[in-house]
Design a protein around this motif. Sequence first.
Motif, PDB file in Angstrom:
ATOM      1  N   ASN A  99     -56.158 -26.026   1.236  1.00  0.00           N
ATOM      2  CA  ASN A  99     -55.500 -26.751   0.147  1.00  0.00           C
ATOM      3  C   ASN A  99     -56.478 -27.437  -0.795  1.00  0.00           C
ATOM      4  OD1 ASN A  99     -52.784 -26.177   0.841  1.00  0.00           O
ATOM      5  ND2 ASN A  99     -52.905 -27.688   2.503  1.00  0.00           N
ATOM      6  N   ASN A 103     -55.827 -27.821  -4.671  1.00  0.00           N
ATOM      7  CA  ASN A 103     -55.768 -29.127  -5.309  1.00  0.00           C
ATOM      8  C   ASN A 103     -56.772 -29.250  -6.444  1.00  0.00           C
ATOM      9  OD1 ASN A 103     -53.750 -29.923  -3.532  1.00  0.00           O
ATOM     10  ND2 ASN A 103     -55.212 -30.723  -2.042  1.00  0.00           N
ATOM     11  N   GLN A 104     -57.984 -28.655  -6.237  1.00  0.00           N
ATOM     12  CA  GLN A 104     -58.984 -28.685  -7.308  1.00  0.00           C
ATOM     13  C   GLN A 104     -58.490 -27.922  -8.533  1.00  0.00           C
ATOM     14  OE1 GLN A 104     -62.509 -27.118  -5.449  1.00  0.00           O
ATOM     15  NE2 GLN A 104     -63.003 -29.063  -4.406  1.00  0.00           N
ATOM     16  N   PHE A 107     -55.786 -30.027 -10.199  1.00  0.00           N
ATOM     17  CA  PHE A 107     -56.327 -31.166 -10.927  1.00  0.00           C
ATOM     18  C   PHE A 107     -57.000 -30.735 -12.221  1.00  0.00           C
ATOM     19  CE2 PHE A 107     -59.833 -34.128 -11.821  1.00  0.00           C
ATOM     20  CZ  PHE A 107     -59.133 -35.315 -11.941  1.00  0.00           C
ATOM     21  N   LYS A 194     -47.675 -25.442  -6.937  1.00  0.00           N
ATOM     22  CA  LYS A 194     -48.755 -24.793  -6.183  1.00  0.00           C
ATOM     23  C   LYS A 194     -48.093 -23.863  -5.178  1.00  0.00           C
ATOM     24  CE  LYS A 194     -51.351 -29.104  -6.492  1.00  0.00           C
ATOM     25  NZ  LYS A 194     -51.968 -30.223  -5.728  1.00  0.00           N
ATOM     26  N   THR A 225     -51.574 -21.912  -9.162  1.00  0.00           N
ATOM     27  CA  THR A 225     -51.118 -23.195  -9.691  1.00  0.00           C
ATOM     28  C   THR A 225     -50.549 -22.929 -11.075  1.00  0.00           C
ATOM     29  OG1 THR A 225     -53.229 -23.789 -10.723  1.00  0.00           O
ATOM     30  CG2 THR A 225     -52.891 -24.456  -8.433  1.00  0.00           C
ATOM     31  N   GLN A 339     -45.726 -30.728  -7.641  1.00  0.00           N
ATOM     32  CA  GLN A 339     -46.627 -31.861  -7.845  1.00  0.00           C
ATOM     33  C   GLN A 339     -46.166 -32.639  -9.065  1.00  0.00           C
ATOM     34  OE1 GLN A 339     -49.380 -32.512  -5.781  1.00  0.00           O
ATOM     35  NE2 GLN A 339     -49.466 -34.487  -6.804  1.00  0.00           N
ATOM     36  N   SER A 344     -46.039 -35.318  -4.079  1.00  0.00           N
ATOM     37  CA  SER A 344     -45.870 -33.874  -3.902  1.00  0.00           C
ATOM     38  C   SER A 344     -44.693 -33.626  -2.966  1.00  0.00           C
ATOM     39  CB  SER A 344     -47.139 -33.247  -3.320  1.00  0.00           C
ATOM     40  OG  SER A 344     -47.455 -33.829  -2.065  1.00  0.00           O
TER      41      SER A 344
END
Length: 974
Positions: A99, A103-104, A107, A194, A225, A339, A344
């Motif tokens: 994950n 997540n990167q 973001f 995601k 994403t 998200q 989330s």
Amino acid sequence: MNKNFLTKHLSNESHPESSSHQLLTSSNQGYLLKPKLTLWQHFSNLSISRKQIVALVASEIISIIGVTVVSRLLITSNLQVISAEQAKSELAVIDMAYNIKVNQMGFGFRGQSDNTAIIRATANSFRGQSLSPELKAQVKQILVNEITARKIEYATLVGRDLKIIVNANAERQGEVFNPGGLVSEVFNFPKQIKASRIVQWSELSKELPPLPQNFRNQDALIRYTVTPVKDPETNIVIGALVSGDIVNQKDTINQTALDATGGGYSAIYYQKPNGEFILSTSLASASSQSFRNLQLPKAGETLLKEAVLSGNNIPTARMTIGNEAYVVAAKAVPNKILQADDESTVSYNKQPVAILVRGTPEIAINQLLNNSSWIQLLTIVIALLIISIWTVILRKTIILPITELQKTAFKYFTGDRTARAEVFAEDEIGELAITFNRLTDKITQQVKQQEDQVKIAQLVHEVTDRYRVSLNPQYILDSAIISIKSAIQADRVLVYRLDQNWNGQIVAESVNPDFPIAVGTEIIDIVFVKNYIDQYQNNSVQAIANVDDHNFSSSHLELLHRLGIKASLIAPILINKKLYGLLIAHQCSETREWQNLEINLLKQVAIPIGYALEQTSLNQRIDHASSLAELVSGEKRQQQEVLQQQISRLIQDISSVSQGNLTVKAEVVSGQIGLIAENFNLVVDNLKKTITEVQSSSCQINTIVRENENVIYELSAQTQKQTSALQNVLEKVQPIISSLQATSASNNQAREVTRTSFNNAQQSLTVIDSATQNISTLRSTIDEMKKRVKKLGESSLQIDNIIDLVSEIGTQASLLAVNTELQASRRNQDSSFLLIATNLGDLAIRCAAITQEIEAIVNTNQQETREIIQVMDLVTSQVVKETNITENTKASLNETLIALKQINQLVNSIFEGTTFQLETSQSIQEMIQEIDQVSEVSNDFSQQVFQSWQKALNIAQELQINLDKLKVNETGNS
């Protein structure tokens, strides 16, 4: 005491075998020698020393087998559980590594969604305007930089129409791009998504992203994403940024997990729509070597299916991958995550695509098991040594105290009620000795209670026998209070009678000459009504040792002092569950602590007093009803006889008149018959006068018929007067008949009431017979329950031997655990062996605690069993008393039934006589009606005379002849 206890006691004598045999074969003790004994019975009949040898051998076997097998099973199971939990915790590392990249990407692309160039390009597409080459190149460079920096494969800007605006790889502007419907979902719900999806090779061929080497012609697992792009002015979603990272043949995730956990097996699978599981990437590290793309065995497919079905739960399994054994855990990755800012939301609403797998090697577990085998062997040797030492200690601290306790129990069994066990220590045997002493005290107390109960029953029987000979209420009360005063040695015993307003009067008293007489005293106490009536209605007994210390009202306390009362004992007298009065015992010489025997005696005596008063009241009501019925019946009979005589004389007079004797005079008496007789005399006088006139007229009728018509008119008028007179007589007779009908109806009602009372008495007798039968059935049921409860108590005694054996085993296991832990500490053994010793010690402690709980439960069960048997004996005695009372009530009802039957026969006789008189009166009425009809015919005849002179002449001649026959005076002249 049970059979095994007596056998053990005799087996410890100088000749244990012969003594035990004699005891078992002794008919005086009630024991029978069975032809074949079971193994357990053989063991139970052994002496304690032989049982000790058997226990030592059994302890050695248990030490060898139990410690070896049980400890190994415990260690293996605990280590397997630990390995499974370790695999689950290490799986969290893979989940984090999986994950982190997602997540990167999320973001980074959330930041790019606010980029001015991307917003302008998306806005132009949303308005239908084309992009300038400079703007398109600027946006494409931004997307290429994201791919390069994040090492991903997809970076695409999609418009509101789901068509590509700009993408980082091959030129695909204008193509529809909506992987898995994620872009459409972002437009409907403006939150970043995601998700893990499967991208087909045909899609990869169009995009032409940078792929790993040797990756050709196959589908891939990709992490997407999808970030919404909003118009800053209207805050409307006008496009979406899509990023994608392919997982296949990338070792980054697995290597991160292996570095964090120190090796093992890590893999990522994905599931096709048809349910087939495909390996995306895997990495294994064993013996300083790394292995890629190792597949799970066939058992792994089952584990993957469980992970898909379990959602967020993590299943585990043991399996071999390559040449190594692993504990494998698997977890399904959520198919999408919504998200919004820092929150989330995980969704499993569809079949998961990606499955994370982690395998923890079992090399350490196998090494621990091998080391534990040597530790177990050493434990067995130490256990044998400890058992030998402990045998001597057990003999001094357990066997000898038990032997002394056994001798004391035998003394108590043989009749020595003062025998008590000596407490050697404060251990379980000491507690057993204390419990034995408490048990003997309890038995002695129960014996005393039983003796008190017998005394109460005897006293109640003596008291009730004195007033059973009479049904006089005052005699019953006087006999009862005299007997009670003598039985409990009270200064005064009285009966306080209550009325409907709860005011009362002392109606019976037995008092010592030294104290005031209270009989006849009327007491009105409102506080008494408020505070104590409900208590006495519930059959509660009140014992007051000192009246000055009790919460009495001032007026009531003044009355008690005036009568010299210092202590009182009060029991209610109930009749049909209603408070009749109070049975009160007074102590006037001094205060007095009333004993339970005295309280129970007063309560028990009050019950039969209520029954006796109820029976007396019932008999009085029956006697009163019988006397009243006889009185009413006699008066009615006399009235009917007089009435019948008067009617008979009147009928005779009417009969004489009908025969032509007009000189008859009816006797005039009082009442309706006298009124009828008076009217009858008047009619006869009128008739006599009329006949006289007719006689004189008939002599002249032949000469004056044609000359004088007035005579005919006068004759007609006289006839009409006669008719009216007869009508008056008929009206006078009618009330007499109505009165007789009312009398008949009253007699009929009396007969129905008597018949109803007779039927009710018969039904009451049937109910009492049914109650007697039910009481007999209840008594049989209680006897059967008593036998079963005694068997239950005997069975619970057999559990004591099992508890002793389990307690001994638990004690030996506890010592074994302690010594094992000490030896391991001295030799600096492995911590796992210390853990085994600790677990074994805890097991022994729990075994001892459970044994104590079982022993306490068994003792409680035995005590409650004895108490239940006592209660059943008391209930049986009460049932016998109730049966006797029911039989007495049944006999009284039989006598009542005979009296009601006689009353019913008498009422039926009265009813038949009244019916006969009514029928006679109706006959008289019919006769008078016939006379009236004759008078009417005469009237018609007079009219016909007026119309027909010739016929009138003939009729007048005939009338003259008939009148000559009538007797109008005493001399017989016509």
